[in-house]
Enzyme design. Structure first.
Site: not given
Length: 331
Positions: A121-123, A141, A174
């Site tokens: 998830v994300c970074t 990301t 993202a």
């Protein structure tokens, strides 16, 4: 790394492990957790067994402090003899420190090899990339970190726009709330569309969010260019309705047409024409959300020439129409 087969009956409970570490982004953890918890509640209400067992795991415990100062109760990192279905790796301010922890990276690499599927998830994609499991794979990301992910891990094929994407057994998503989108997709794969749709309705979120994350960002593909063409992009943004032909752009950049075309493509990964299209969509995006100007007027102001041309560009870049974009994002 080929997809792994589940180490349990398809009708049994699937173990989902969500990794935590100091300064992990709270919503990266709790967003997916709530989706799986809602799936359990949905099936239990129908008289069925709960499909998921969810654990938050961490190298250090029994608690860690996530973002916003919230403490999370965690389980220790499980050993290799504990079967796992899904591993989820969140992002957050603490991701760089976590990515420097060789013990944690080794665990992620080994655990991903045991899991049927692994997601970030994300970074959290930086942790997966640092462990090496994303080499040669497509990944996404948060839009603000796509260029950095591509720079630090050139073996990873970074795509900046998707809300989430899948490459074999690896899923990446993202920014922040996209972890909910990703978790819904995982549930859909396991339990079917109707179950995932019911959970989305209960949580009051999109089942399948329209468009990509470009609709929330500032010209994703141009952010990695640094200052080399920054002044030119600023000038273009203020002259969207003007002549933006190759000779005009080359003159503005103080270069020959041939040299400009070559160096611009090398720097941005786009032709000047494609970059102009993105900048015009960006300008239209702001006018659609922040003004009540008619769509025809916006298309002219942003240099599209016609509503139909603008509509095609929106569909190509944002997977939505100007009318739908305004309906969703206008104040």
């Amino acid at each position: 790394m080929p997809p792994n087969s589940p180490r349990f009956s398809p009708n049994g409970s699937r173990l989902v492990e969500v990794l935590a570490y100091p300064a992990v982004q709270l919503l990266d953890v709790t967003g997916p957790l709530q989706v799986f918890a809602s799936a359990n509640a949905l099936l239990a209400k129908a008289g069925n067994a709960e499909p998921y067992t969810v654990r938050v795991v961490a190298k250090d415990g029994p608690t860690i402090e996530a973002s916003a100062g919230v403490g999370l109760a965690v389980h220790s990192l499980p050993s290799s003899d504990v079967a796992v279905d899904t591993l989820i790796v969140p992002g957050g301010d603490g991701v760089d420190a976590a990515a420097a922890d060789r013990v944690l990276l080794d665990w992620i690499r080994n655990r991903a090899g045991q899991a049927r599927r692994t997601a970030s998830v994300c970074t959290g994609a930086f942790l997966l990339a640092a462990s090496g499991v994303l080499d040669g794979r497509r990944a996404v990301t948060h839009w603000g970190f796509c260029a950095e992910l591509a720079r630090r891990f050139p073996a990873v094929r970074v795509e900046p726009d998707p809300i989430f994407l899948r490459d074999g057994p690896f899923w990446t998503s993202a920014g922040v709330t996209s972890g909910i989108d990703l978790a819904l997709a995982l549930v859909e794969e396991d339990l079917g569309r109707d179950a995932a749709l019911a959970i989305a309705r209960y949580l009051v979120v999109f089942f399948k969010r329209p468009g990509g994350q470009a609709q929330f960002s500032e010209i994703l593909s141009l952010q990695a260019t640094g200052d080399k063409f920054g002044a030119l992009h600023d000038w273009i943004s203020n002259h969207l309705a003007d002549d933006l032909s190759l000779p005009t752009l080359a003159k503005q950049a103080g270069m020959s047409e041939r040299s400009f075309s070559r160096r611009y493509a090398e720097t941005t990964g786009l032709t000047p024409a494609r970059a102009i299209e993105r900048l015009r969509v960006e300008g239209a995006r702001h006018l659609l959300s922040e003004t009540r100007l008619p769509i025809k007027r916006i298309s002219q102001r942003c240099g599209f020439g016609s509503e139909e041309t603008m509509r095609r560009s929106f569909l190509r870049l944002l997977a939505t129409t100007p009318q739908d974009y305004r309906a969703r994002f206008a104040g």
